[in-house]
Design a protein around this motif. Sequence first.
Motif: not given
Length: 321
Positions: A127-142
């Motif tokens: 299994a793989i988890v690729d952690l990213h970070t959106g901008s403050p203008n984006m709702l946290t999601h998967v």
Amino acid sequence: MAGHTAKRVTLARLPSGVALETTVHTYEGADDGPTLYVQAAQHGSEINGTEVLRRFHEEIDPAELAGRIVAVPVADPLTFDRVSYTTPEQLDSVNPNMNRVWPGDSEGTLHERMAATLWEYASDADAIVDLHTGSPNMLTHVVFMEGDRDSRELAEAFGTDLLLSEEAGDDANAEWEERNFGGKFRVAATHEGIPSITPELAHNKEVVEGAVETGLDGLLNVCRQLGVLAERPVENGDPVLARNHLGRVDATDSGLFVVESSRELGDRVEAGDLVGTLYDPATYEVLQEVETDRDGVLYALTRESTVCGGGKLLSVALLRE
């Protein structure tokens, strides 16, 4: 034997011959079990995932693991050092975005070589988890691939308030192909039969406590879901399942964008709902009444008010079962 090792790995070489290196952490459990590969900072400005892995390191006791965890806190040191999303053109003008070239090419461009080196570790995972970070203008999601049940289960275990499926391959539209989204790490891994998810934590360029806590709880939940940790997953948000249609509402002209005060990320919207107004700051002329283009969840909303024509103002995800 259970334990932790940290190994410096050469990803590629710069024109001067200097080795481009990163650190690969391996946590060997006391018992047999699956292998989880997790990485962060494939885009160098997205640093909350790197902080998640530091706290994960402090949290994990290898003696309590069933299986193995391989973690790379800085997948792309070039972009990390420049606090940037892509590399400078002179280093990789063909593939400036590392997350478009997976599984890489050991004889290709700089990013292709870097991806190929890390793929040697990732391709052995269950299994793989690729952690990213959106901008403050984006709702946290998967994000996970539409139609892949195992990846969806990982996303559900990770949590957050929005689980976002994306089409890929033959099911995707022309826009997907034009953006070369088939070369995303998560997509390449899923096509190889490795369940994979991409958490998009809130904010970039700064460590934000809430984003880090969500990421850490989600990563521990994935370990629990896989059986690497013995406990059951814990609550991590109130997930809503939706689909990313790749659509968005853009500015029809340049001007000043004023959001309706009641609009927030995560709102349920209907097509035609007013979200804000774009106007000419010099003449006060209204240039665009900005409305949603479909029913769903408002998951991206530009808060930086000075916008150029064609810039993204909002995105709506489609609710699904």
